[in-house]
Design a protein around this motif. Structure first.
Motif, PDB file in Angstrom:
ATOM      1  N   PRO A 168      21.454  57.293  37.028  1.00  0.00           N
ATOM      2  CA  PRO A 168      21.646  58.532  36.159  1.00  0.00           C
ATOM      3  C   PRO A 168      22.536  59.681  37.166  1.00  0.00           C
ATOM      4  N   GLY A 169      23.458  60.142  36.667  1.00  0.00           N
ATOM      5  CA  GLY A 169      24.114  61.121  37.772  1.00  0.00           C
ATOM      6  C   GLY A 169      25.332  60.680  38.335  1.00  0.00           C
ATOM      7  N   LEU A 170      25.747  59.305  38.148  1.00  0.00           N
ATOM      8  CA  LEU A 170      26.867  58.591  38.506  1.00  0.00           C
ATOM      9  C   LEU A 170      26.931  58.690  40.046  1.00  0.00           C
ATOM     10  N   ARG A 171      25.994  58.786  40.728  1.00  0.00           N
ATOM     11  CA  ARG A 171      25.954  58.989  42.299  1.00  0.00           C
ATOM     12  C   ARG A 171      25.798  57.838  43.138  1.00  0.00           C
ATOM     13  N   TYR A 172      24.847  56.810  42.716  1.00  0.00           N
ATOM     14  CA  TYR A 172      24.426  55.896  43.439  1.00  0.00           C
ATOM     15  C   TYR A 172      24.700  54.391  42.392  1.00  0.00           C
ATOM     16  N   ALA A 173      24.860  53.302  43.035  1.00  0.00           N
ATOM     17  CA  ALA A 173      24.978  51.990  42.238  1.00  0.00           C
ATOM     18  C   ALA A 173      23.978  51.198  42.995  1.00  0.00           C
ATOM     19  N   ALA A 174      23.179  50.393  42.323  1.00  0.00           N
ATOM     20  CA  ALA A 174      22.321  49.258  42.963  1.00  0.00           C
ATOM     21  C   ALA A 174      23.236  48.042  43.028  1.00  0.00           C
ATOM     22  N   VAL A 175      23.554  47.460  44.026  1.00  0.00           N
ATOM     23  CA  VAL A 175      24.510  46.115  44.046  1.00  0.00           C
ATOM     24  C   VAL A 175      23.890  45.181  44.408  1.00  0.00           C
ATOM     25  N   LEU A 176      24.147  43.990  44.097  1.00  0.00           N
ATOM     26  CA  LEU A 176      23.881  42.566  44.695  1.00  0.00           C
ATOM     27  C   LEU A 176      25.269  41.837  44.697  1.00  0.00           C
ATOM     28  N   GLU A 177      25.122  41.065  46.114  1.00  0.00           N
ATOM     29  CA  GLU A 177      26.430  40.292  46.514  1.00  0.00           C
ATOM     30  C   GLU A 177      26.530  39.042  45.281  1.00  0.00           C
ATOM     31  N   LYS A 178      27.660  38.492  45.588  1.00  0.00           N
ATOM     32  CA  LYS A 178      28.176  37.294  44.799  1.00  0.00           C
ATOM     33  C   LYS A 178      27.217  36.163  45.156  1.00  0.00           C
ATOM     34  N   GLU A 179      27.183  34.923  44.495  1.00  0.00           N
ATOM     35  CA  GLU A 179      26.566  33.766  44.518  1.00  0.00           C
ATOM     36  C   GLU A 179      25.058  34.089  44.324  1.00  0.00           C
ATOM     37  N   LEU A 180      25.018  34.912  43.013  1.00  0.00           N
ATOM     38  CA  LEU A 180      23.621  35.087  42.560  1.00  0.00           C
ATOM     39  C   LEU A 180      22.501  33.777  42.630  1.00  0.00           C
ATOM     40  N   PRO A 181      21.288  33.782  42.818  1.00  0.00           N
ATOM     41  CA  PRO A 181      20.458  35.137  43.013  1.00  0.00           C
ATOM     42  C   PRO A 181      20.469  35.337  44.577  1.00  0.00           C
ATOM     43  N   VAL A 182      20.048  36.427  44.952  1.00  0.00           N
ATOM     44  CA  VAL A 182      20.243  36.867  46.398  1.00  0.00           C
ATOM     45  C   VAL A 182      19.107  37.569  46.971  1.00  0.00           C
TER      46      VAL A 182
END
Length: 433
Positions: A168-182
């Protein structure tokens, strides 16, 4: 540059005791914004640009995520790593039709998938993904290509991430790299475009979701890629039901066979960049034919839940320790993604043309809308919805619209997608602004 972005950037720089490593990047990114001079005194603007030129040479060739310097005590001993999360502002209260205001309506009705930011009132499309099936030796994998909002340009940029969610707030994103799961989760700053920290996990994960207050994540763990469809994943046979769960509710019959490799979840404290204990969860509790069985947060952020795909079968809730829990009192009334209005007075109805909004206290229908689905509340009087093109002859030819509760006014927000069942279609992610 918006006044909010400028104010937050200057405050962030002022709080750092040393010159920040990504100062040059920040300054250079903002030089392209023509409104920069409108909000900075000339002397201050000149000073920042000169400082950027002085600093850019040593760091211009630096690649990869910006490392977070570990905090140290007075004795020099390292302390727990901390991410300086800035709390989200309260979302705009009202929809406005001045795109310069915080609640302004932003559209891109020419491009599909969209290139410019789409938003209305309290919600915006923070990201979207485009799906393509890929044949594998033992089945098929659904590949996602993610596009994330750039907060500086207000345009969507293609990413290399395998999965993401926006706070919420469009300031941070949680990201996962390709080739799930990581085995690690990145916290990505959407204005500086840098990974602030990587959070390691022992069990591999393939989905992340922010809590409503933007301080925690639930990361769903899988033994293999949940978007890969094969016969190798664990199978849940039909059951006769019976017995009780830990919340005291009678367990119903499981009528559907389901394959999934989901193993459990982590609750992550983002500010300290640490994952809590892994919580193993039985994958065969809820009727669901999907291999992807991600956990989500309840509206108040106190519980987690997994969805049932069977009409009449309630979703199953857990506390953050992984124990079964009774559903919130008002949750069973939800019939759409939009749910309750911000003031809690109105309830968005189930999918299907036309949709309806009812008064929660009385059940009285207060408005009907000629749309397919009610997706999110823009304010107490408007919703973002899935509207069908033309005369609605094809429900899969649709696009995003803003519709009033009474159904009298509709504003097109995105271009219509020609066929959402075909590869290449884009799927939006909505986040509070």
């Amino acid at each position: 540059m918006t006044p909010r972005v400028l104010k937050e950037t200057l405050e962030e720089w002022a709080q750092e005791a040393r010159v920040p490593r990504d100062l040059a990047d920040r300054a250079l990114r903002r030089r392209g914004r023509r409104r920069f001079a409108a909000f900075l005194a000339p002397a201050l603007a000149t000073g920042i640009v000169v400082l950027a030129v002085m600093l850019v040479v040593p760091w211009l060739r630096a690649a990869g995520p910006a490392p977070v310097r570990p905090a140290v005590s007075s004795s020099g001993a390292p302390l727990r790593q901390v991410i300086p999360l800035r709390p989200a502002d309260d979302p705009p209260v009202k929809v406005t039709f001045d795109e310069r205001s915080r609640g302004g309506v932003l559209t891109d009705t020419r491009d599909s998938p969209p290139k410019k930011m789409i938003a209305a009132g309290r919600v915006g499309v923070s990201a979207y993904w485009i799906w393509h099936p890929r044949a594998t030796a033992d089945g098929e994998t659904l590949d996602r290509t993610w596009y994330l909002l750039d907060q500086v340009t207000l345009r969507y940029e293609k990413t290399d991430w395998g999965y993401l969610d926006v706070a919420p707030g469009l300031r941070y994103a949680a990201v996962l790299e390709k080739e799930l799961p990581v085995r690690r989760i990145g916290i990505f700053h959407m204005e500086t475009r840098r990974v602030l920290a990587w959070i390691p996990v022992d069990q591999p994960v393939a989905a992340v979701a922010w809590s409503p207050d933007g301080t925690r994540l639930v990361a769903t763990a899988y033994a293999e890629n949940p978007d890969r469809r094969s016969d190798d994943s664990a199978q849940c046979p039909p059951s006769d039901g019976g017995g009780t769960d830990t919340a005291g509710a009678v367990a119903g019959p499981r009528r559907w066979s389901m394959r999934t490799s989901r193993t459990g979840f982590y609750v992550v404290d983002v500010a300290t960049a640490t994952a809590g204990e892994f919580r193993a969860i039985d994958p065969c509790v809820v009727d669901n034919m999907n291999t992807r069985r991600d956990f989500r947060w309840s509206d108040d952020g106190t519980l987690l839940y997994e969805r049932s795909i069977v009409q009449g079968q309630p979703d199953v809730f857990y506390d953050v320790e992984g124990n079964r829990h009774a559903a919130p009192a008002d949750y069973l009334a939800k019939e759409s993604k939009a749910g309750l209005s911000p003031n809690g007075r109105l309830l968005a109805g189930r999918d299907g043309l036309p949709t309806a909004v009812t008064e929660r206290a009385t059940g009285k229908v207060v408005g009907r809308q000629r749309v397919l689905q009610l997706l999110a509340w823009a304010d107490d009087d408007h919703l973002v919805a899935l509207g069908c093109a033309g005369t609605c002859r094809n429900e899969f030819n649709n696009g995003l619209v803003l519709v009033s509760v009474d159904g009298a006014k509709t504003v097109q927000l995105s271009a219509n997608r020609k066929n959402t069942t075909k590869p290449g279609s884009w799927e939006p992610v909505f986040t509070l602004r």
